[in-house]
Design a protein around this motif. Sequence first.
Motif, PDB file in Angstrom:
ATOM      1  N   UNK A 169       0.828  -1.197   0.000  1.00  0.00           N
ATOM      2  CA  UNK A 169       0.000   0.000   0.000  1.00  0.00           C
ATOM      3  C   UNK A 169       0.871   1.258   0.000  1.00  0.00           C
ATOM      4  N   UNK A 170       0.690   2.099  -1.000  1.00  0.00           N
ATOM      5  CA  UNK A 170       1.396   3.364  -1.070  1.00  0.00           C
ATOM      6  C   UNK A 170       2.832   3.283  -1.522  1.00  0.00           C
ATOM      7  N   UNK A 220      -4.452   5.469  -0.903  1.00  0.00           N
ATOM      8  CA  UNK A 220      -3.684   4.247  -1.146  1.00  0.00           C
ATOM      9  C   UNK A 220      -2.769   3.861   0.004  1.00  0.00           C
ATOM     10  N   UNK A 221      -2.638   4.741   1.011  1.00  0.00           N
ATOM     11  CA  UNK A 221      -1.802   4.401   2.150  1.00  0.00           C
ATOM     12  C   UNK A 221      -2.460   3.301   2.973  1.00  0.00           C
ATOM     13  N   UNK A 222      -1.634   2.574   3.720  1.00  0.00           N
ATOM     14  CA  UNK A 222      -2.110   1.414   4.471  1.00  0.00           C
ATOM     15  C   UNK A 222      -3.090   1.816   5.570  1.00  0.00           C
ATOM     16  N   UNK A 321      10.492  -9.729   9.095  1.00  0.00           N
ATOM     17  CA  UNK A 321       9.836  -9.255  10.304  1.00  0.00           C
ATOM     18  C   UNK A 321       9.393  -7.817  10.312  1.00  0.00           C
ATOM     19  N   UNK A 322       9.636  -7.052   9.251  1.00  0.00           N
ATOM     20  CA  UNK A 322       9.196  -5.668   9.224  1.00  0.00           C
ATOM     21  C   UNK A 322       7.687  -5.599   9.045  1.00  0.00           C
ATOM     22  N   UNK A 323       7.063  -4.633   9.677  1.00  0.00           N
ATOM     23  CA  UNK A 323       5.636  -4.414   9.475  1.00  0.00           C
ATOM     24  C   UNK A 323       5.406  -3.806   8.093  1.00  0.00           C
ATOM     25  N   UNK A 324       4.130  -3.769   7.711  1.00  0.00           N
ATOM     26  CA  UNK A 324       3.781  -3.233   6.401  1.00  0.00           C
ATOM     27  C   UNK A 324       4.234  -1.782   6.261  1.00  0.00           C
ATOM     28  N   UNK A 442      -9.780  -2.896   3.120  1.00  0.00           N
ATOM     29  CA  UNK A 442      -9.011  -3.738   2.218  1.00  0.00           C
ATOM     30  C   UNK A 442      -7.728  -4.232   2.810  1.00  0.00           C
ATOM     31  N   UNK A 443      -6.601  -3.799   2.232  1.00  0.00           N
ATOM     32  CA  UNK A 443      -5.307  -4.405   2.508  1.00  0.00           C
ATOM     33  C   UNK A 443      -4.881  -4.187   3.943  1.00  0.00           C
TER      34      UNK A 443
END
Length: 462
Positions: A169-170, A220-222, A321-324, A442-443
């Motif tokens: 996202x983004x 579009x950002x998470x 292991x990184x977050x989105x 959504x995502x």
Amino acid sequence: MGQPVRDYLLTLCVTAAVTYLLTGPVRKFAIAIGAMPAIRARDVHREPTPRLGGIAMFGGLCAGLIVAAHLHNLDWVFQLSTEPRALLSGAALIWLIGVLDDKFEIDALIKLGGQMIAAAVMVIQGLTILWLPIPGVGTVALTQWQGTLLTVALVVITINAVNFVDGLDGLAAGMVCIAAAAFFLYTYRLWYGHMIEAAAPAALFTVILMGMCLGFLPHNMHPARIFMGDSGSMLIGLVLAAGAISVTGRVDPDTMRLFAGSEREATHAMLPVFIPLLLPLTIIAIPAADLVLAIVRRTWNGQSPFAADRGHLHHRLLEIGHSHSRAVLIMYFWSALIAFGAVGYSVHSTSLWIVLVIMGMSALGLVLLLLPRFTPRAPYWAERFVPPRYRRIRDKGEAAEGTAPSSGAEAQQGPLEAPMGQKGPESQERTPVVVGVSGVNGATAIGPRSRFSDRDRAESAR
């Protein structure tokens, strides 16, 4: 110089506003026509999310060109150059192909052919590379076929490089916006710093591109409410390539008059100044590297270079292991470092501090890559301004309610405390979303690394 800056700012704002306002209706339209493909094994989001965001971005492109054509300091670009018309023609064609792909999933070879045709349309209307300044040789004039092949290759590579990183996202919109901002600073300096009018169309293209990305990013950002799809990723890739082509090979070293002597000596001495011109892919170095690695990886495994997989750079950041959100920010960081570093070096190539800053920021980027489990905590006075995951735990009652985990490790172990094979009925009903919270938008972020193999096994068993 003040008036042109205001005109550029007005063009950027109009492009961003039109893109932002159109994205909402486009999202409803995409849902109505069913442009919401099913979740694939390589996807990060967990709920069907509408595509066709490129429709809004194309509307922003048209609005930006129309506004610029009526501004006093920019209208002459349309009168003396055919490049804006060439850009609009190629963008319309590639956008139409992208819309069809977002809805009907057309074949990859057909899309590749459409990309080449769109590049050829721009070449026919004058948007092409004419010559190249080569160090030690001088300015080398290209034949019509050489210029056409080089232009088409640059357009196709840039489009696919941007399309390959459009996986979070983004991510694609932000990286292209960063690249466009860096390239605008360079082209603006060529235009107003050295009075080279050939750089004016490129400066206009990059401003409009920034507006398209900035207007689309809030949607579009998470977690993303809509994806740009191929209609958007191929469109912004083509506009970015058009800006590089517009200025590459159209700037004569002698026009800057910074060095005396022969043309060969001037070209060789000005190599740092021409870095963004000779190597426009440095602006999109991260997407280009991802593209090359994907082709090598798939060919090595006996797959088609166009076959989709989960081996992209952003997928690997999630695996370790990184977050989105953090994976996206890391990609932003490296894109900005490379893009602005190349532009900064081209301006002050003799300054040692430029190299030292780039080296220091690169070391910082490596540290960020090696700290996937680290979760920063905001001070108490700033907690109301940050997301819950960055707030400190005040008492055990808040921890029991799950409002804020005490560390990144506890956040990832929360839903998966029961050993594998010993889950009770209650734990089996819960979806182990560990990094983000799934919602109607959504995502979301993906779970721990073990979920990759679980989902892949589930897809293969169907």
